[in-house]
Design a protein around this motif. Structure first.
Motif, PDB file in Angstrom:
ATOM      1  N   SER A   1       1.783   3.648   8.441  1.00 20.82           N
ATOM      2  CA  SER A   1       2.043   2.208   8.346  1.00 20.82           C
ATOM      3  C   SER A   1       2.230   1.599   9.730  1.00 20.82           C
ATOM      4  CB  SER A   1       3.302   1.936   7.522  1.00 20.82           C
ATOM      5  OG  SER A   1       3.138   2.404   6.217  1.00 20.82           O
TER       6      SER A   1
ATOM      7  N   PHE B   1       2.493  10.681   7.072  1.00 21.72           N
ATOM      8  CA  PHE B   1       3.056   9.923   5.959  1.00 21.72           C
ATOM      9  C   PHE B   1       4.580   9.891   6.015  1.00 21.72           C
ATOM     10  CE2 PHE B   1      -1.012  11.689   4.581  1.00 21.72           C
ATOM     11  CZ  PHE B   1      -1.695  10.502   4.338  1.00 21.72           C
TER      12      PHE B   1
ATOM     13  N   LEU C   1       0.816  -1.226   0.000  1.00 23.80           N
ATOM     14  CA  LEU C   1       0.000   0.000   0.000  1.00 23.80           C
ATOM     15  C   LEU C   1       0.846   1.271   0.000  1.00 23.80           C
ATOM     16  CD1 LEU C   1      -2.881  -0.885   2.488  1.00 23.80           C
ATOM     17  CD2 LEU C   1      -2.915  -0.968   0.006  1.00 23.80           C
ATOM     18  N   LYS C   2       2.074   1.169  -0.515  1.00 22.59           N
ATOM     19  CA  LYS C   2       2.985   2.305  -0.444  1.00 22.59           C
ATOM     20  C   LYS C   2       2.394   3.626  -0.961  1.00 22.59           C
ATOM     21  CE  LYS C   2       7.606   3.829  -1.154  1.00 22.59           C
ATOM     22  NZ  LYS C   2       8.915   3.701  -1.711  1.00 22.59           N
ATOM     23  N   PRO C   3       1.670   3.617  -2.077  1.00 19.58           N
ATOM     24  CA  PRO C   3       1.104   4.883  -2.570  1.00 19.58           C
ATOM     25  C   PRO C   3       0.157   5.540  -1.558  1.00 19.58           C
ATOM     26  CG  PRO C   3       0.886   3.138  -4.218  1.00 19.58           C
ATOM     27  CD  PRO C   3       1.376   2.487  -2.973  1.00 19.58           C
ATOM     28  N   LEU C   4      -0.497   4.729  -0.738  1.00 19.92           N
ATOM     29  CA  LEU C   4      -1.434   5.287   0.242  1.00 19.92           C
ATOM     30  C   LEU C   4      -0.765   5.659   1.557  1.00 19.92           C
ATOM     31  CD1 LEU C   4      -4.469   2.848  -0.212  1.00 19.92           C
ATOM     32  CD2 LEU C   4      -4.275   5.209  -0.991  1.00 19.92           C
ATOM     33  N   THR C   5       0.208   4.853   1.987  1.00 20.29           N
ATOM     34  CA  THR C   5       0.775   5.059   3.318  1.00 20.29           C
ATOM     35  C   THR C   5       2.106   5.790   3.310  1.00 20.29           C
ATOM     36  OG1 THR C   5       1.896   2.930   3.209  1.00 20.29           O
ATOM     37  CG2 THR C   5      -0.284   2.939   4.210  1.00 20.29           C
TER      38      THR C   5
END
Lengths: 298, 282
Positions: free
Chosen positions: B139, B227, B128-132
């Motif tokens: 995260s 973030f 989920l890198k783009p979101l977190t």
């Protein structure tokens, strides 16, 4: 009368909250398994589990030293912690005056809340030097240099023994208190002294609960990472004495995940799968022994 | 051969001794940490940023990181955990679904935190890198959320179950709906107990380190948003002790942690006593 809209919507929201646990458990299982499975498929489960050499640089992944390390450290910590824990539970349930019991219980509750890194730090500056002293002055002639650092199985087991005390004490005490009064009164009525009653009536009656407590303590010991990392020395080699530095499975993950990539990371996930399976088996046992809710969070 | 009475007395002495050892170990640990660490505590220790990997300076950025991280985690875990508890106690009967939910909650509580950390890394940091934002407070909080959910659910359940049935019946008899009864009668009565569960969760979140090593990033900079990576006090303690060997900073940090845990413990006891009074009928 028709239900207000919120009377229908809110239970649905609450249901979603309740289902979150299921979702998380499934996600954890799936993701850890997916990441680690390629490694297990490539090297074979038993080659991975029983391989004696862990050399990520060479692409050699065997976790037997960590498996042995985990088992030895866990058993030794139980050997130290369980007698102390059960004795303390007997004290709280049977012998302690009400005031002393309340204070001891508060103290144990606090013990459960202290962060594991604090235990680790305490171990580094007190237990490790103590073990180092014993190893070099009493057994110096028999031990190789790496066994005289103080970091190793003995230090890790001592720290862990302290950490699992709260679990064992509180569950054993509950088990002892759950024994029906009539058992104790019957034993007293027969003229059996207090101590004999505890040993021959109360402890056998509370056996399943006490075993559950021990199994849960064991689960906590196997899962513990930070405190062990700080005092165990972390060498990925088969230990040869209780003074040997040792690495546990959880320690292996905590130590190397920070910089691992590719097959190395897969091997660490595979270590996680093994750890996951061991804990699930243990919890299964605990459930068998008690037939009630097994795991208890500290 | 020892007489029966002598044996009896000896056995009891051994038990007293064991209990004494247990209490002494606790006193020793807390005492030692506080004695070693309290000298380090000063205003500048709290307000200065760590320098040279934490071996010098204070603990300002880990302190900020801890506050961000703890608040966000509880903001996620408290509503979901309490919601789940309300559902399990008020809106359903024992049945297959409830049994599965309970089993999952127990299983989740039993999974070692490092394995949850692995999951958090694979799911929140990588997948989920783009979101977190990858390694970040978000995260870390989501990972910690998974870890403490069972704690909050169970403590809230116990608290709600302790509310006498008469309260509910009284409210329903007055014509209140199920939902109104839960919201205005049951939850307020159970609130001290629920808060105790939340505090338990806070204690665990503050103390936990292993899963955060894999998800929170460990940055020494002051986080500007959720973030960005950060580190907590527990993480700071570990990294400073293991990487720099600067024990005075580690002990100062440990003392702060122990004091926070002591305060949380005290607070939850006060709340528990209030719950007892409230439910025991004034």
């Amino acid at each position: 009368m028709a239900l207000q809209p919120q009377e229908k919507v809110f239970p649905l929201l609450l249901l979603i909250c309740a289902l979150t646990s299921i979702l998380v458990v499934i996600l954890v299982g799936v993701f850890v398994f997916l990441q680690g499975y390629p490694m297990l498929a490539k090297t074979g489960f038993f080659t991975f589990l029983l391989g004696r050499s862990w050399q990520p640089g060479q692409g050699v992944y065997g976790i037997l030293p960590m498996v042995v390390g985990t088992i030895v450290v866990t058993l030794l910590s139980l050997l130290i912690g369980v007698p102390l824990g059960i004795a303390t539970a007997i004290f709280l349930a049977e012998l302690a005056p009400e005031g002393a019991a309340a204070w001891t219980r508060r103290a144990i509750e606090l013990l459960a809340g202290i962060p594991s890194v604090v235990y680790g730090l305490f171990g580094m500056v007190t237990i490790v030097p103590l073990v180092r002293y014993i190893a070099s002055n009493w057994f110096g002639a028999w031990l190789s240099p790496e066994m005289k650092t103080g970091y190793g199985i003995l230090a890790a087991s001592l720290v862990l023994a302290i950490m699992i005390l709260p679990t064992i004490v509180s569950i054993s005490e509950d088990a002892l208190r759950a024994v029906p009064r009539e058992y104790k009164e019957g034993s007293f009525a027969l003229g059996v002294p207090h101590w004999q009653t505890i040993v021959h009536v109360l402890l056998p009656a509370a056996r399943s609960g006490i075993i559950a407590g021990v199994v849960l303590g064991m689960g906590r010991a196997i899962g513990e990472t930070m405190a062990i990392l700080m005092v165990a020395g972390n060498a990925p080699a088969l230990p040869r004495s209780i003074f040997s530095p040792v690495r546990t499975m959880s320690g292996n993950i905590g130590l190397e995940m920070g910089y691992a990539s590719g097959s190395h990371a897969q091997a660490l996930f595979a270590t996680g799968i093994v750890l996951f399976l061991v804990i699930m088996l243990l919890n299964g046992f605990a459930l068998l022994f008690t037939g009630r809710r097994a795991v208890r969070t500290p | 051969m020892m007489s029966m009475q002598a044996k009896e007395r000896l056995a009891k002495a051994v038990i007293w001794g064991a209990a004494l050892i247990t209490v002494c170990i606790l006193a020793l640990i807390i005492g030692y940490i506080l004695v070693q660490g309290i000298a380090k505590l000063s205003l500048s220790f709290f307000l200065e940023n760590p320098r040279r990997m934490g071996s010098e300076g204070g603990i300002f950025s880990p302190l900020i990181g801890t506050i961000y991280f703890t608040c966000l985690t509880m903001l996620l875990a408290a509503p979901v955990g309490i919601g789940a508890a309300v559902y399990l106690t008020e809106f359903t009967r024992e049945g297959p679904l409830v049994r599965v939910i309970r089993f999952a909650t127990d299983a989740l509580a039993g999974i070692p935190s490092i394995v949850i950390g692995l999951f958090g890394f694979a799911f929140f940091v990588v997948f989920l890198k783009p979101l977190t934002g990858g390694w970040s407070i978000l995260s870390g909080s989501l990972t910690a959320f998974c870890m403490i959910l069972p704690t909050v659910v169970r403590a809230s359940e116990e608290a709600i179950k302790a509310v006498p049935a008469a309260y509910r019946e009284g409210s329903l008899a007055l014509g209140a709906s199920k939902w109104q009864t839960v919201l205005w009668v049951v939850l307020p009565s159970a609130m001290p107990g629920i808060l105790t569960g939340v505090l338990l969760g806070v204690g665990r979140v503050i103390g936990e380190t292993a899963p955060l090593l894999l998800t929170l990033g460990g940055s020494l900079l002051i986080p500007r948003s959720i973030f960005q990576p950060a580190r907590t006090l527990s993480m700071h303690l570990y990294l400073v002790a293991m990487e720099t060997g600067e024990f005075s900073v580690a002990f100062g940090t440990a003392a702060v942690l122990v004091i926070v845990i002591l305060l949380l413990n005290l607070l939850s006891h006060t709340l528990m006593r209030r719950l007892m009074i409230r439910i025991g009928g004034r």
